[in-house]
Design an enzyme around this catalytic site. Structure first.
Site, PDB file in Angstrom:
ATOM      1  N   HIS A  79       0.855  -1.184   0.000  1.00  0.00           N
ATOM      2  CA  HIS A  79       0.000   0.000   0.000  1.00  0.00           C
ATOM      3  C   HIS A  79       0.897   1.242   0.000  1.00  0.00           C
ATOM      4  CE1 HIS A  79       0.528   0.917   4.329  1.00  0.00           C
ATOM      5  NE2 HIS A  79       0.671  -0.390   4.432  1.00  0.00           N
ATOM      6  N   MET A  80       0.350   2.407   0.214  1.00  0.00           N
ATOM      7  CA  MET A  80       1.080   3.656  -0.013  1.00  0.00           C
ATOM      8  C   MET A  80       2.399   3.786   0.739  1.00  0.00           C
ATOM      9  SD  MET A  80       0.226   7.598  -0.323  1.00  0.00           S
ATOM     10  CE  MET A  80      -0.899   8.242   0.435  1.00  0.00           C
TER      11      MET A  80
END
Length: 87
Positions: A15-16
């Protein structure tokens, strides 16, 4: 070209935050760094491509590096993935 297969151990996948760390660590290398996941080849120096790839915990990925510092880039990339990318 050098490559290695690794399993993503990060609980939330790429994810980010872990994608950002991975890109930041790979960008200084002159070599091209790609990740192969589910028959897709992803530019591992692009946060948008990494986040859009949907790589989840437990995914088997292949990291490929090609260029003048390919071995160092591969070693760093594998170490990052195996470490859980700081999470």
């Amino acid at each position: 070209m050098v490559s290695a297969n690794v399993k993503v151990t990060n609980p939330m996948g790429l994810h980010m935050r872990p994608a950002q760390l991975f890109v930041r660590e790979m960008t200084p290398f002159a070599s091209e760094v790609t990740i192969v996941h589910k028959d897709r080849t992803i530019n591992a120096k692009s946060i948008m491509n990494l986040m859009a790839s949907g790589i989840k915990q437990g995914s088997e990925i292949e990291i490929r590096c090609e260029g003048q510092d390919e071995q160092a880039a591969l070693e760093k990339a594998v170490a990052l993935i195996e470490s859980g990318l700081g999470e």
